[in-house]
Design a protein around this motif. Structure first.
Motif, PDB file in Angstrom:
ATOM      1  N   GLY A  48      55.615 -25.876  52.156  1.00  0.00           N
ATOM      2  CA  GLY A  48      56.736 -26.750  51.873  1.00  0.00           C
ATOM      3  C   GLY A  48      56.551 -27.649  50.489  1.00  0.00           C
ATOM      4  N   PRO A  49      57.760 -28.101  50.085  1.00  0.00           N
ATOM      5  CA  PRO A  49      57.452 -28.780  48.932  1.00  0.00           C
ATOM      6  C   PRO A  49      56.727 -30.109  48.843  1.00  0.00           C
ATOM      7  CG  PRO A  49      59.623 -29.039  49.693  1.00  0.00           C
ATOM      8  CD  PRO A  49      58.931 -28.029  50.567  1.00  0.00           C
ATOM      9  N   LEU A  82      58.686 -21.388  46.463  1.00  0.00           N
ATOM     10  CA  LEU A  82      58.537 -22.592  45.814  1.00  0.00           C
ATOM     11  C   LEU A  82      58.494 -22.387  44.387  1.00  0.00           C
ATOM     12  CD1 LEU A  82      56.235 -24.633  48.379  1.00  0.00           C
ATOM     13  CD2 LEU A  82      58.615 -24.992  47.921  1.00  0.00           C
ATOM     14  N   THR A  99      64.833 -28.329  48.586  1.00  0.00           N
ATOM     15  CA  THR A  99      63.470 -27.655  47.823  1.00  0.00           C
ATOM     16  C   THR A  99      63.797 -27.951  46.086  1.00  0.00           C
ATOM     17  OG1 THR A  99      63.006 -26.232  49.596  1.00  0.00           O
ATOM     18  CG2 THR A  99      62.005 -26.016  47.449  1.00  0.00           C
TER      19      THR A  99
END
Length: 360
Positions: free
Chosen positions: A14-15, A308, A343
């Motif tokens: 995840g960011p 990402l 994101t």
């Protein structure tokens, strides 16, 4: 020299996890590495070489930060990956300055300078006289030390033998591009088109300017370094990484870079691969590259991490202040950022902050 001892991969999915590692590990360690190379550069005997080395680190620090993102995917290997990425990217940026801001237009000179990058990714290679075809030569061992640092770090990557051929191919492409795009302006486009003819059958979905742009990215090399830090790496994964990064993720990286530099390059008379699109074409072609990059990323071992990277690239470049002054680029930004996932917006904010902090 021993290999890495702790090889536990913990990809940030995840960011928030990604940026936590960037702020905790990547930013301070990249800055520490660059500070050491800056000290080396300041001791260069030749004033022109010293000027270009210092300028490349001052103006292109962001390149080293971006490339070192891959160390955030394997923080236990960061003591190898960050020095390796910073050293190779510093070679790249320094040589780019020597070719771009030099009075030399000699392709033999440019080819010999970039032999340093090929030597850097081959631990068995001896160092060469990289300044053999230029007047300025006395760098106090700076370039040789950068090459040796890359080689010593690579020796600690347990699976480098599996990625070496792919890394060398990408570096070779990069070196070719640097030669062809820096020669006399009346010759460069013809040389680039002749070069493309050698490769076009392998990349039928691309145009010549998109292939050339993809060769200008170092991200594929850095991802292969990360892959090589895994002792259980298999050849199938190497192939998948290579096909996702080159040409699509690498192409997205450099096309975005050229996109925001169009006006600046137009004024300076510099080559810009986005200027070869007719009006309205850039958006369609950029969208194709983005879609292809995402699709290829979804087939990799850690798809969320590579997504990402893609969203981060879009946020990084389209948050640049240069975008606001170019109406055509603003239109592309609005389209690519339409219905932006959280994101990308998250990375947008962090890109602005990191860019600001690197200037202060």
């Amino acid at each position: 020299m021993s290999h890495l001892t702790d090889n536990t991969f913990e990809y940030p999915e995840g960011p928030f996890a990604m940026m936590r590692r960037v702020y905790r590990y990547v930013l301070p360690e990249v800055k520490g590495q660059l500070a050491q190379w800056r000290e080396q550069a300041e001791r260069m005997p030749d004033p022109e070489l010293r000027k270009q080395a210092l300028a490349s680190m001052r103006d292109k620090e962001f390149h080293c930060i971006g490339g070192s993102i891959y160390a955030a995917a394997h923080v236990n290997a960061r003591h190898v990956l960050i020095p390796l990425v910073v050293a190779l990217q510093t070679i790249s940026d320094y040589l780019d300055n020597l070719c771009d801001r030099s009075t030399s237009l000699d392709p033999q000179d440019f080819r010999m300078l970039h032999q340093a990058m090929l030597d850097a990714v081959d631990p068995a290679s001896p160092v060469n006289d990289y300044y053999a075809f230029r007047q300025e030569k006395e760098d106090g061992g700076y370039l040789e030390k950068l090459v040796r640092t890359c080689q010593s770090c690579i020796l600690m990557l347990p699976s480098y033998a599996l990625v070496e051929a792919q890394v060398r191919e990408l570096v070779s492409y990069y070196c070719d591009l640097q030669v062809y795009k820096h020669i006399r302006k009346d010759l460069r486009e013809g040389e680039l088109l002749r070069w493309w003819e050698l490769h076009r059958e392998r990349y039928p979905a691309l145009r010549w300017n998109e292939f050339a742009a993809a060769t200008g990215s170092t991200l594929g090399m850095f991802m292969l370094f990360l892959a090589a830090s895994d002792p259980s790496l298999e050849q199938a994964e190497v192939t998948a990484v290579r096909e996702a990064y080159f040409p699509y993720i690498c192409g997205l990286h450099i096309l975005l870079d050229y996109l925001i530099d169009q006006e600046e390059d137009r004024q300076g008379g510099d080559l810009n691969f986005c200027n070869y699109y007719s009006q309205g074409e850039a958006l369609d072609r950029m969208s194709m590259v983005v879609d292809s990059a995402r699709t290829k990323a979804d087939g990799l071992a850690a798809p969320k991490f590579h997504r990402l990277v893609i969203e981060g690239l879009i946020a990084l470049y389209l948050s640049d202040p240069k975008v606001k002054t170019q109406a055509d680029v603003v239109k592309i930004k609005r389209r690519l950022m339409r219905n932006s996932p959280m994101t990308r917006l998250f990375f947008w904010v962090n890109s602005v902050w990191i860019r600001f902090s690197s200037l202060n």
